[in-house]
Design an enzyme around this catalytic site. Structure first.
Site, mmCIF file in Angstrom:
data_model
loop_
_atom_site.group_PDB
_atom_site.id
_atom_site.type_symbol
_atom_site.label_atom_id
_atom_site.label_comp_id
_atom_site.label_asym_id
_atom_site.label_seq_id
_atom_site.Cartn_x
_atom_site.Cartn_y
_atom_site.Cartn_z
ATOM 1 N N GLU A 57 -44.409 18.627 62.890
ATOM 2 C CA GLU A 57 -44.351 17.632 61.812
ATOM 3 C C GLU A 57 -44.970 16.310 62.250
ATOM 4 O O GLU A 57 -45.063 15.365 61.474
ATOM 5 C CB GLU A 57 -42.898 17.378 61.372
ATOM 6 C CG GLU A 57 -42.353 18.385 60.374
ATOM 7 C CD GLU A 57 -42.745 18.081 58.923
ATOM 8 O OE1 GLU A 57 -43.391 17.059 58.670
ATOM 9 O OE2 GLU A 57 -42.422 18.911 58.062
ATOM 10 N N VAL A 181 -20.113 14.851 40.164
ATOM 11 C CA VAL A 181 -19.450 13.569 40.455
ATOM 12 C C VAL A 181 -20.175 12.510 39.639
ATOM 13 O O VAL A 181 -21.390 12.348 39.737
ATOM 14 C CB VAL A 181 -19.496 13.250 41.964
ATOM 15 C CG1 VAL A 181 -18.940 11.863 42.238
ATOM 16 C CG2 VAL A 181 -18.696 14.291 42.734
ATOM 17 N N ARG A 319 -37.298 16.236 47.824
ATOM 18 C CA ARG A 319 -36.870 15.728 49.131
ATOM 19 C C ARG A 319 -36.167 14.387 48.936
ATOM 20 O O ARG A 319 -36.642 13.568 48.140
ATOM 21 C CB ARG A 319 -38.077 15.514 50.041
ATOM 22 C CG ARG A 319 -38.958 16.724 50.274
ATOM 23 C CD ARG A 319 -40.176 16.287 51.086
ATOM 24 N NE ARG A 319 -41.133 17.369 51.295
ATOM 25 C CZ ARG A 319 -42.153 17.632 50.478
ATOM 26 N NH1 ARG A 319 -42.341 16.911 49.377
ATOM 27 N NH2 ARG A 319 -42.989 18.612 50.754
ATOM 28 N N ILE A 348 -33.388 20.711 56.937
ATOM 29 C CA ILE A 348 -32.996 21.983 57.564
ATOM 30 C C ILE A 348 -32.903 21.773 59.076
ATOM 31 O O ILE A 348 -31.917 22.149 59.717
ATOM 32 C CB ILE A 348 -34.013 23.104 57.243
ATOM 33 C CG1 ILE A 348 -34.228 23.253 55.733
ATOM 34 C CG2 ILE A 348 -33.600 24.427 57.901
ATOM 35 C CD1 ILE A 348 -33.062 23.762 54.938
ATOM 36 N N LYS A 535 -24.500 -5.584 31.218
ATOM 37 C CA LYS A 535 -25.261 -5.802 29.985
ATOM 38 C C LYS A 535 -25.690 -4.418 29.525
ATOM 39 O O LYS A 535 -26.487 -3.739 30.193
ATOM 40 C CB LYS A 535 -26.474 -6.694 30.241
ATOM 41 C CG LYS A 535 -27.292 -6.897 29.002
ATOM 42 C CD LYS A 535 -28.413 -7.881 29.213
ATOM 43 C CE LYS A 535 -29.172 -8.043 27.919
ATOM 44 N NZ LYS A 535 -30.557 -7.588 28.034
ATOM 45 N N GLY A 623 -36.658 -12.086 22.394
ATOM 46 C CA GLY A 623 -37.536 -12.575 21.332
ATOM 47 C C GLY A 623 -37.863 -14.053 21.432
ATOM 48 O O GLY A 623 -38.876 -14.497 20.902
HETATM 49 N N1 GLY Z 1 -40.360 20.235 55.773
HETATM 50 C C1 GLY Z 1 -41.560 20.322 55.098
HETATM 51 C C2 GLY Z 1 -41.609 19.688 53.793
HETATM 52 O O1 GLY Z 1 -40.726 18.937 53.409
HETATM 53 O O2 GLY Z 1 -42.549 19.919 53.076
#
Ligand code: GLY
Length: 694
Positions: A57, A181, A319, A348, A535, A623
C-alpha cells in the site's frame, strides 16, 4: 412507537470488522459486550479485497506503517483464535504481494537496502522483468520489473467477517443486528444513553434506548451521523472474475498483483477480485460503467489473461476516511466513549491491532504511544478569537466616527445609556431589553451566519463587526467539510458567541431531526455543553429554497420532545407560526423572501400578523439585502434578524455587517419610538401660528 431501555456493560456501535474484533478481544478479557449493527452487508468489511498490505500500500515510514506492521504480525494468532472458535476457514493466506512497475525505478531505490522504496519491508526485493515473470507468468509485456513484498498477504474478508461474527457469538458477545443508532445522548462530558430504532414491520419503528458503562464507536464511514468527527466516505467499486479450472493443481494467477490504481487478488478457490476505484462521491450507491471500465482497463494491462475470464459480481463500498488517512483511535471528548473508526483503506489489516489497543485502553486503562498518535484530538485546531476588523478595512474608521459624534447615540450593546438617550423611555427599552430565547438572554438582535464568505478572515471580521451574539452554522456542511467549510467550526471562539446549529441541506423531517442531534453534539464538542438550540430547516425545494411546512412542524414537535430549543425557519404563514408556538418552539423565523435572494421583505403583511400574534420571539430570516430592509423588519416589530448572504456577499462584508448592526438597532429604536401616521396630505413642518401675514 414503543420505548424500552436496555443496558450493557460495554456497548459497541458498529458491527464491521473493527467493532467485532474489539468485541471479541474485550470478551476474552471478561467484559460483557453488546454490539449494535444496522446492516452487516453495508460494512466496508464486506466490500474490501482483504489484502494485508502495509508495504504494497506504500504507506510511508510513519506511525501508520508501524500500526500496520504490528497488526500484520498479530494476524496468524488472531486468525487461529477465530477459526478455532468459529470452526470456519477465513482464507488467511500469507502469500506475499507483487507490485509490478511499468517504469524502472532509479538504481539506488532498487538496491538491496533501499527500504524507502521497499516501503518499510526489510524483506522486500526488487525483481527485474525476467525474475518477475518467473514469479508470476502472464503479466503485461510492458511490465519492466516489480517489488516483491513477501511479508504481505491476504485474507478472504467475507469469510473472515462471517467467522468473526460466529466466533464473537460463541465467545458470548451479544450481537444485535437491524438496529439503527439514531443519536448519542451526552451530558456533562459523558454519554448518558444511545437512542436506537428498529424497523419491526414495514410501517412501525420501535425506539429503544441503550445504556452502558462504556461506549465504543466503530461505525466507519457513517461515524459523522452520530458524532461530529472528520470522516467522509470514499467510495470504492470492485468486480470479480473466475479463473478457469487449471489442468493441474496450480491456478494461472497465484500472486496478489498491486499495480498503479489497480489490484488483482486471486483467491484459492479461483475467484479473482479486481479493485478498486477511489471516489469522493458521498454515499452514492452503485457501480458505474466508468468505474468498471477503469478497473478493467488497468487490470487487463497488468494481467492480460483476464480478458476471457467470466465476470461474476460487481459491488461497491465506502471507506471511512479522515483528512490524514489515518484512523481515529482511543479517547473522545466524553470520558465513557472510545473511538475506533476512520481506517480508510486498511480496516481489514488493522482490525487485530485496533482490537488490542482499544481493549487495553477500555478494559485496562492502558494507553500507549501508538494509540495516542491516532487520537481524534489531532484534528482540533485552535480557535481564532473574534477580533475587530483590521486597520485597512473601510470599516476601521467607522466606529470611531460614529461614537465620536456627540448627537449620535452609542449603539454598543451595553446597558449603559449615552447621555443623549438617558431620558428617552423608548430608547431605554429598545436598547436595554435583551432578546430572550428559551430562557437565555442575548444583547444583540442581529444573528449572522458563517457561509458564503470569500475567506475565514472576512467571516471572522464580519461576525465581530456585526456585534452578534448568535452565529448559525450548517451542521451538515461542517460535518462533511463541504468546500469552504473545512475548519469552519473551529474558526470562531465559541466562548464568545452562541452557536445556532442549523439543519441546512435536510429535505425531510427525519433528516433534520438527525442533523439537529448531531448539531447538539457539535456544540458540546466545541465547549457549549448546555447548548440545545437548533435552527430547523426542512427544505425539499432546491430552486426556491422554500421550507416544507408539514415537515417542519413534524420535526419541531419531535425535537421539542427531545429537549431542543427549536428555532424553525418558515414561510411567513401566521397559522403555521401559531402551530409551531403551540408545539413549544423557542422562536419562529419567517422568511422575508427566498434565501440569498436579497429581495427584501416581500410579505410584510403576513410578517406583521405573525408579530402581532406571537408570544415567542419573531426572527426575520432570509431575503434581507440592505440595511434599510433590516431596519424595516425591526420597525415592524420583529424581535431579531438573521442575515447571512447580504453580509457575506457584500463587497466589504465587515462594513456591511456593521451597517446591518446599526440598521437593526435603528429599526428597533424606531419601533419603540413610534412612527408618525401616514397621511395623504402634506403637513407643514413649521407651525403656521404667529406667521406674519398681509
Ligand atoms: N485496501 C484497498 C482499498 O481500500 O482499496
Amino acid at each position: 412507537m414503543t420505548q424500552a431501555t436496555h443496558t450493557a456493560e460495554i456497548l459497541i456501535i458498529g458491527g464491521g470488522i473493527v467493532g467485532l474484533a474489539i468485541a471479541l478481544e474485550l470478551r476474552s478479557r471478561g467484559a460483557a459486550v453488546t454490539v449494535l449493527t444496522r446492516d452487516r452487508n453495508q460494512a466496508a468489511t464486506r466490500a474490501a479485497a482483504g489484502m494485508l498490505a502495509p508495504h504494497a500500500e506504500r504507506i510511508e515510514a510513519s506511525p501508520l506503517l508501524e500500526l500496520g506492521q504490528k497488526s500484520l504480525s498479530l494476524y496468524p494468532d488472531w486468525i487461529r483464535t477465530i477459526e478455532n472458535l468459529s470452526q470456519r476457514s477465513t482464507g488467511y493466506w500469507p502469500c506475499g504481494i507483487v507490485a509490478p512497475h511499468y517504469q524502472r525505478p532509479t538504481e539506488s531505490s532498487t538496491s538491496a537496502n533501499a527500504t524507502s522504496s521497499a516501503n518499510g519491508s526489510s524483506a522486500a526485493e526488487w525483481l527485474d522483468a525476467s525474475a518477475l515473470h518467473q514469479c508470476q507468468s502472464g503479466l503485461g509485456t510492458d511490465v519492466v520489473g516489480g517489488w516483491w513484498y513477501p511479508d504481505d498477504g491476504q485474507v478472504d474478508n467475507r469469510a473472515l467477517f462471517d467467522a468473526l461474527w460466529i466466533a464473537a457469538e460463541k465467545a458470548g458477545v451479544t450481537l444485535q443486528e437491524g438496529i439503527t443508532v439514531t443519536a448519542l445522548h451526552q451530558a456533562q462530558g459523558c454519554i448518558r444513553e444511545v437512542w436506537t430504532e428498529v424497523q419491526s414491520d414495514s410501517k412501525t419503528r420501535q425506539t429503544k434506548t441503550w445504556m452502558a458503562d462504556h461506549y465504543i464507536l466503530a461505525t466507519g464511514a457513517w461515524s459523522p451521523e452520530l458524532l461530529p468527527i472528520p470522516i467522509r466516505p470514499v467510495k470504492g467499486q470492485m468486480l470479480s472474475v473466475r479463473q478457469p479450472e487449471p489442468p493441474g493443481d496450480t491456478l494461472p494467477l497465484r500472486r496478489v498483483l498491486f499495480g498503479d490504481d489497480i489490484y488483482i487478488v486471486p483467491r484459492r478457490d479461483g475467484r479473482i477480485l479486481i479493485g478498486a476505484t477511489v471516489e469522493s462521491a458521498g454515499f452514492t450507491p452503485g457501480t458505474t460503467p466508468t468505474g468498471l471500465h477503469q478497473l478493467l482497463a488497468n487490470a487487463l494491462r497488468l494481467y492480460p489473461a483476464l480478458k476471457d475470464y467470466p465476470v461474476e459480481e460487481h459491488w461497491w463500498g465506502f471507506r471511512p476516511t479522515t483528512p490524514d488517512h489515518n484512523p481515529i483511535l482511543g479517547t473522545s471528548h466524553c470520558d465513557n466513549l472510545t473511538l475506533a473508526t476512520g481506517h480508510h483503506r486498511n480496516g481489514i489489516l488493522l482490525a487485530p491491532v485496533t482490537a488490542l489497543l482499544i481493549a487495553d485502553w477500555v478494559w485496562n486503562r492502558a494507553s500507549s504511544d501508538l494509540l495516542s498518535v491516532f487520537s481524534w484530538s489531532r484534528f482540533q485546531t485552535s480557535s481564532v478569537s473574534l477580533q475587530r476588523p483590521s486597520a485597512n478595512s473601510a470599516l476601521s474608521i467607522m466606529p470611531t466616527l460614529y461614537s465620536s459624534t456627540p448627537a449620535t447615540p452609542s449603539v454598543e450593546p451595553s446597558n449603559t445609556q449615552s447621555p443623549a438617550l438617558s431620558s428617552t423611555q423608548a430608547a431605554t427599552e429598545a436598547i436595554a431589553k435583551p432578546l430572550i430565547i428559551a430562557g437565555r438572554s442575548f444583547q444583540s438582535r442581529l444573528m449572522t451566519g458563517t457561509g458564503k464568505y470569500r475567506s475565514f478572515e472576512q467571516m471572522q471580521q464580519s461576525v465581530a463587526a456585526s456585534g452578534c451574539d448568535i452565529v448559525t452554522v450548517a451542521v451538515r456542511r461542517v460535518q462533511t467539510k463541504a468546500p469552504g467549510h473545512e475548519g469552519l467550526a473551529e474558526a470562531l471562539d465559541w466562548s464568545k458567541v452562541w452557536m445556532l446549529p442549523n439543519t441546512a441541506g435536510c429535505k425531510t423531517a427525519e433528516e433534520a431531526i438527525r442533523v439537529a442531534r448531531l448539531g447538539r453534539e457539535m456544540a458540546k464538542l466545541l465547549g457549549q455543553e448546555d447548548n440545545n438550540f437548533v435552527k430547523l430547516e426542512v427544505i425539499p425545494d432546491a430552486t426556491h429554497l422554500l421550507p416544507d411546512p408539514i415537515g417542519t412542524l413534524e420535526a419541531a414537535e419531535q425535537l421539542v420532545k427531545e429537549g431542543f430549543a427549536v428555532l424553525p425557519y418558515i414561510n411567513a404563514d401566521p397559522l403555521l407560526a401559531k402551530r409551531l408556538e403551540e408545539a413549544g418552539c423557542a422562536t419562529v423565523m419567517p422568511l422575508g423572501s427566498p434565501i440569498g435572494s436579497g429581495q427584501g421583505i416581500r410579505n410584510a403583511a403576513n410578517i406583521e400578523i405573525i408579530i402581532e400574534n406571537s408570544q415567542i420571539p419573531v426572527v426575520v430570516d432570509a431575503g434581507i439585502g440592505t440595511p434599510s430592509e433590516a431596519a424595516q423588519a425591526m420597525e415592524m416589530g420583529a424581535d431579531a434578524l438573521l442575515i447571512n448572504t447580504a453580509i457575506a456577499k457584500a463587497q466589504d462584508p465587515a462594513c456591511m455587517a456593521l451597517a446591518m448592526k446599526l440598521a437593526a438597532e435603528a429599526g428597533r429604536m424606531a419601533h419603540f419610538a413610534g412612527r408618525i401616521p401616514v397621511k395623504t396630505k402634506a403637513s407643514a413642518s413649521s407651525p403656521l401660528t404667529g406667521t406674519i401675514t398681509g
